[in-house]
Design an enzyme around this catalytic site. Sequence first.
Site, PDB file in Angstrom:
ATOM      1  N   TYR A 152       0.933  -1.131   0.033  1.00 17.78           N
ATOM      2  CA  TYR A 152       0.174  -0.172   0.009  1.00 17.78           C
ATOM      3  C   TYR A 152       0.861   1.266   0.030  1.00 17.78           C
ATOM      4  O   TYR A 152       0.664   2.232  -0.768  1.00 17.78           O
ATOM      5  CB  TYR A 152      -0.977  -0.035   1.250  1.00 17.78           C
ATOM      6  N   LYS A 156       1.125   4.243  -2.872  1.00 18.71           N
ATOM      7  CA  LYS A 156       0.856   5.654  -2.577  1.00 18.71           C
ATOM      8  C   LYS A 156       1.952   6.618  -2.725  1.00 18.71           C
ATOM      9  O   LYS A 156       1.675   7.703  -3.174  1.00 18.71           O
ATOM     10  CB  LYS A 156       0.116   5.784  -1.110  1.00 18.71           C
TER      11      LYS A 156
HETATM   12  P1  NDP Z   1     -13.371   2.361   0.888  1.00 19.08           P
HETATM   13  O1  NDP Z   1     -12.925   0.888   0.868  1.00 19.08           O
HETATM   14  O2  NDP Z   1     -14.448   2.893   1.895  1.00 19.08           O
HETATM   15  O3  NDP Z   1     -13.695   2.643  -0.494  1.00 19.08           O
HETATM   16  C1  NDP Z   1     -13.128   2.419  -1.470  1.00 19.08           C
HETATM   17  C2  NDP Z   1     -13.835   2.674  -2.903  1.00 19.08           C
HETATM   18  O4  NDP Z   1     -13.152   2.233  -4.049  1.00 19.08           O
HETATM   19  C3  NDP Z   1     -15.062   1.731  -3.050  1.00 19.08           C
HETATM   20  O5  NDP Z   1     -15.918   2.923  -3.892  1.00 19.08           O
HETATM   21  C4  NDP Z   1     -14.473   0.660  -3.903  1.00 19.08           C
HETATM   22  O6  NDP Z   1     -15.658   0.138  -4.625  1.00 19.08           O
HETATM   23  C5  NDP Z   1     -13.588   1.412  -4.822  1.00 19.08           C
HETATM   24  N1  NDP Z   1     -12.743   0.401  -5.541  1.00 19.08           N
HETATM   25  C6  NDP Z   1     -11.832  -0.430  -4.902  1.00 19.08           C
HETATM   26  N2  NDP Z   1     -11.088  -1.023  -5.820  1.00 19.08           N
HETATM   27  C7  NDP Z   1     -11.634  -0.926  -7.215  1.00 19.08           C
HETATM   28  C8  NDP Z   1     -11.450  -1.070  -8.445  1.00 19.08           C
HETATM   29  N3  NDP Z   1     -10.453  -2.207  -8.880  1.00 19.08           N
HETATM   30  N4  NDP Z   1     -12.011  -0.527  -9.503  1.00 19.08           N
HETATM   31  C9  NDP Z   1     -13.120   0.383  -9.169  1.00 19.08           C
HETATM   32  N5  NDP Z   1     -13.527   0.762  -7.796  1.00 19.08           N
HETATM   33  C10 NDP Z   1     -12.573   0.302  -6.919  1.00 19.08           C
HETATM   34  O7  NDP Z   1     -12.207   3.422   1.193  1.00 19.08           O
HETATM   35  P2  NDP Z   1     -11.897   4.617   1.494  1.00 19.08           P
HETATM   36  O8  NDP Z   1     -13.093   5.695   1.292  1.00 19.08           O
HETATM   37  O9  NDP Z   1     -11.482   4.840   3.107  1.00 19.08           O
HETATM   38  O10 NDP Z   1     -10.618   5.212   0.725  1.00 19.08           O
HETATM   39  C11 NDP Z   1     -10.674   5.969  -0.552  1.00 19.08           C
HETATM   40  C12 NDP Z   1      -9.118   6.208  -0.730  1.00 19.08           C
HETATM   41  O11 NDP Z   1      -8.573   6.983   0.182  1.00 19.08           O
HETATM   42  C13 NDP Z   1      -8.468   5.148  -1.169  1.00 19.08           C
HETATM   43  O12 NDP Z   1      -7.580   5.427  -2.000  1.00 19.08           O
HETATM   44  C14 NDP Z   1      -7.693   4.958   0.165  1.00 19.08           C
HETATM   45  O13 NDP Z   1      -6.582   4.251   0.032  1.00 19.08           O
HETATM   46  C15 NDP Z   1      -7.574   6.539   0.274  1.00 19.08           C
HETATM   47  N6  NDP Z   1      -7.128   6.627   1.883  1.00 19.08           N
HETATM   48  C16 NDP Z   1      -7.899   6.094   2.865  1.00 19.08           C
HETATM   49  C17 NDP Z   1      -7.746   6.348   4.195  1.00 19.08           C
HETATM   50  C18 NDP Z   1      -8.737   6.101   5.391  1.00 19.08           C
HETATM   51  O14 NDP Z   1      -8.278   6.283   6.519  1.00 19.08           O
HETATM   52  N7  NDP Z   1      -9.759   5.687   5.257  1.00 19.08           N
HETATM   53  C19 NDP Z   1      -6.518   7.071   4.641  1.00 19.08           C
HETATM   54  C20 NDP Z   1      -5.755   7.549   3.471  1.00 19.08           C
HETATM   55  C21 NDP Z   1      -5.851   7.178   1.974  1.00 19.08           C
HETATM   56  P3  NDP Z   1     -16.361  -1.196  -4.575  1.00 19.08           P
HETATM   57  O15 NDP Z   1     -17.441  -1.022  -3.832  1.00 19.08           O
HETATM   58  O16 NDP Z   1     -16.410  -1.909  -5.759  1.00 19.08           O
HETATM   59  O17 NDP Z   1     -15.249  -2.093  -3.624  1.00 19.08           O
END
Ligand code: NDP
Length: 244
Positions: A152, A156
């Site tokens: 991860y 990033k």
């Molecule tokens: P969630 O797991 O709640 O949501 C992730 C989203 O990404 C979902 O809508 C999921 O869709 C989609 N997704 C995952 N894989 C794919 C794929 N192959 N193709 C299309 N869509 C995909 O995560 P967060 O909202 O917490 O995170 C959002 C972003 O923020 C990410 O990049 C994460 O790394 C980053 N982030 C989050 C942090 C946190 O503390 N939460 C901290 C730092 C960064 P589906 O429903 O289909 O799975």
Amino acid sequence: MSKVAVITGATRGIGKQIALVLANQGYDVAINYRGEDNDLVSVKKEVEEMGRKIYLRECDVSDYESCEEFIKDVIAEFGNIDVLVNNAGITKDGLFLRMKKEDFESVIDVNLIGTFNMTRNVIPYMIKAKKGRIVSIASVVGISGNAGQTNYSASKAGIIGFTKSLAKEVASRNITVNAVAPGFIKTPMTDVLKDEVKEEMLKLIPLKRFGNPEDVANVVKFLVSEDSSYITGQVLHIDGGMLM
Ligand code: NDP
């Protein structure tokens, strides 16, 4: 013509909030999804209640052809793309000695290659329009590293290098490319962490609270606005002071 924002991974968590905040700013939004186990129905309803249009299509960001078709369809539907938010991301945590090659690869495929796949298909339209805003969601661990997250963190950190290089390439075309680095944000991704882990994380946050998806969405709102037109190639931390 309406302003149009493409937000990946907006079926829940941070991406969902970004889609709602941008719709509230007057953007029509295009969102990709994979399955049905998500908040897609409520996102659609909320966007439409704000009087904005929403385009939905199944698309896995790690699949180049799928992204190509998605973006072509968005252009056919809306005619232009002003904003791309690369938000879709996954984790597959594990200590390095036990990490399987598939777990390393799949995280890079979705988080980093997915960012390439979407951006590569959107940028020709922005270059033609001589304007555009790209914001990618990185993470504090892409800067600091984190035990158990070599895959991860690498993805990033890759997004940060990608952002700075692309910002230099397309600045002359009036396109800004920035990233945000959230710390601990309360979403389905972090809900699964054990309480002990959450308590330890909280100790590291000077502002003494976890972030909300709104905290990230509001910074993205700023980065796609006219107010940030002189900012490019930057990584804004949204982490309550966790990493200074
Ligand atoms: P969630 O797991 O709640 O949501 C992730 C989203 O990404 C979902 O809508 C999921 O869709 C989609 N997704 C995952 N894989 C794919 C794929 N192959 N193709 C299309 N869509 C995909 O995560 P967060 O909202 O917490 O995170 C959002 C972003 O923020 C990410 O990049 C994460 O790394 C980053 N982030 C989050 C942090 C946190 O503390 N939460 C901290 C730092 C960064 P589906 O429903 O289909 O799975």
